[in-house]
Design an enzyme around this catalytic site. Structure first.
Site, PDB file in Angstrom:
ATOM      1  N   GLY A  97      10.520   2.657   4.984  1.00 52.02           N
ATOM      2  CA  GLY A  97      11.149   1.633   4.146  1.00 52.02           C
ATOM      3  C   GLY A  97      11.588   0.415   4.945  1.00 52.02           C
ATOM      4  N   ASP A 108      -5.509   2.128   7.008  1.00 48.02           N
ATOM      5  CA  ASP A 108      -6.434   2.324   8.132  1.00 48.02           C
ATOM      6  C   ASP A 108      -6.083   3.518   9.001  1.00 48.02           C
ATOM      7  OD1 ASP A 108      -4.056   0.882   9.128  1.00 48.02           O
ATOM      8  OD2 ASP A 108      -5.144   0.840  11.017  1.00 48.02           O
ATOM      9  N   LEU A 157       9.528  -3.053   4.230  1.00 47.92           N
ATOM     10  CA  LEU A 157       9.846  -3.651   2.942  1.00 47.92           C
ATOM     11  C   LEU A 157      11.285  -4.161   2.892  1.00 47.92           C
ATOM     12  CD1 LEU A 157       8.941  -3.983  -0.129  1.00 47.92           C
ATOM     13  CD2 LEU A 157       7.281  -3.409   1.616  1.00 47.92           C
ATOM     14  N   ASP A 196       6.930   3.989   3.701  1.00 46.77           N
ATOM     15  CA  ASP A 196       7.140   5.139   4.582  1.00 46.77           C
ATOM     16  C   ASP A 196       8.636   5.189   4.928  1.00 46.77           C
ATOM     17  OD1 ASP A 196       6.294   7.253   6.269  1.00 46.77           O
ATOM     18  OD2 ASP A 196       5.951   5.909   7.945  1.00 46.77           O
ATOM     19  N   ASP A 248       0.823  -1.207   0.000  1.00 45.47           N
ATOM     20  CA  ASP A 248       0.000   0.000   0.000  1.00 45.47           C
ATOM     21  C   ASP A 248       0.861   1.263   0.000  1.00 45.47           C
ATOM     22  OD1 ASP A 248       0.960  -0.540   2.561  1.00 45.47           O
ATOM     23  OD2 ASP A 248      -0.952  -0.217   3.576  1.00 45.47           O
TER      24      ASP A 248
HETATM   25  P1  IMP Z   1       7.519   1.585   6.807  1.00 43.21           P
HETATM   26  O1  IMP Z   1       8.140   0.331   7.328  1.00 43.21           O
HETATM   27  O2  IMP Z   1       7.818   2.779   7.687  1.00 43.21           O
HETATM   28  O3  IMP Z   1       7.856   1.866   5.349  1.00 43.21           O
HETATM   29  O4  IMP Z   1       5.956   1.436   6.968  1.00 43.21           O
HETATM   30  C1  IMP Z   1       5.223   0.814   6.034  1.00 43.21           C
HETATM   31  C2  IMP Z   1       3.861   0.440   6.579  1.00 43.21           C
HETATM   32  O5  IMP Z   1       3.375   1.400   7.509  1.00 43.21           O
HETATM   33  C3  IMP Z   1       2.859   0.427   5.465  1.00 43.21           C
HETATM   34  O6  IMP Z   1       2.783  -0.842   4.874  1.00 43.21           O
HETATM   35  C4  IMP Z   1       1.580   0.827   6.141  1.00 43.21           C
HETATM   36  O7  IMP Z   1       0.918  -0.321   6.627  1.00 43.21           O
HETATM   37  C5  IMP Z   1       2.016   1.695   7.299  1.00 43.21           C
HETATM   38  N1  IMP Z   1       1.882   3.144   7.005  1.00 43.21           N
HETATM   39  C6  IMP Z   1       2.870   4.007   6.718  1.00 43.21           C
HETATM   40  N2  IMP Z   1       2.399   5.238   6.506  1.00 43.21           N
HETATM   41  C7  IMP Z   1       1.049   5.160   6.647  1.00 43.21           C
HETATM   42  C8  IMP Z   1      -0.028   6.112   6.516  1.00 43.21           C
HETATM   43  O8  IMP Z   1       0.143   7.307   6.196  1.00 43.21           O
HETATM   44  N3  IMP Z   1      -1.285   5.618   6.731  1.00 43.21           N
HETATM   45  C9  IMP Z   1      -1.527   4.313   7.057  1.00 43.21           C
HETATM   46  N4  IMP Z   1      -0.557   3.398   7.177  1.00 43.21           N
HETATM   47  C10 IMP Z   1       0.715   3.808   6.972  1.00 43.21           C
HETATM   48 MG    MG Z   2       1.243  -2.134   4.814  1.00 46.94          MG
END
Ligand code: IMP
Ligand code: MG
Length: 182
Positions: A112, A166, A115, A110, A107
């Site tokens: 990273g 969400d 992933l 953010d 989705d």
């Molecule tokens: P990361 O590991 O910081 O890249 O976070 C990724 C995950 O955080 C995504 O797969 C989302 O599930 C959640 N996430 C990050 N930003 C948002 C947002 O703005 N709204 C909702 N979920 C978010």
């Molecule tokens: Mg996610």
């Protein structure tokens, strides 16, 4: 009572990406994926739960044979809006991906971190290739480098919801991306 936005109960917030714009871009991504993976054994791996609406719309625009599989990870504390950096696999893939062309369907990217962790885990299983397709890229927040192969939209550093994403587990059903502005 929550406000009604496009006929859906939703918090009264701004719409960042309208439904028709989302669907138009998803069709473009699907067309590109179809061309890039023609003749290859493609597996779309959806990261639950946020990626589920994106996956189901995207796969309908990919008119070549492909398998789907699901993986669930947790990286936030309960109710938190920032990744903890500690990623846990809650549900693993059903099928072996060795020798398959794997495309991760996410989705939003953010920091990273989520992933980056998932890629490390999946690469060890020796897929023929491993690429990433994300609907949204919140690029200003990146802390860990992850190569993104397909990106729907680059978005500013704001907390978004709807279309799989969400707000405290609600509003994943909305057909648009809304933005929380405090
Ligand atoms: P990361 O590991 O910081 O890249 O976070 C990724 C995950 O955080 C995504 O797969 C989302 O599930 C959640 N996430 C990050 N930003 C948002 C947002 O703005 N709204 C909702 N979920 C978010
Ligand atoms: Mg996610």
């Amino acid at each position: 009572m929550p406000e009604t936005v496009l006929g859906y109960a939703a918090p009264a917030k701004d719409i960042l990406i309208e439904p028709a714009v989302l669907q138009g871009r998803i069709a473009e991504l699907g067309k590109q994926i179809e061309i890039d993976y023609a003749g290859q054994e493609l597996v779309l791996v959806c990261i639950l739960k946020g990626g589920v609406l994106f996956l189901t719309d995207l796969m309908r625009t990919i008119h070549i044979p492909h398998a789907i599989d699901f993986m669930a990870v947790s990286s936030y504390g309960i109710g938190a809006r920032e990744t903890t950096g500690i990623v846990r696999i809650i549900m693993d893939l059903e099928r072996d991906i060795r020798g398959k062309h794997v495309l991760l369907v996410e989705d939003i990217i953010d920091s990273g971190r989520t992933l980056h962790y998932i890629c490390d885990v999946l690469r060890a299983r020796e897929p023929a290739s491993l690429k990433i397709c994300t609907l949204l890229d919140k690029y200003e927040r990146r802390e860990v480098e992850v190569p993104l192969d397909y990106v729907g939209f680059h978005i500013p550093n704001e907390f978004v919801f709807g279309y799989g994403l969400d707000l405290d587990e609600l509003y994943r059903n909305l057909p648009f991306i809304g933005v929380v502005r405090d």
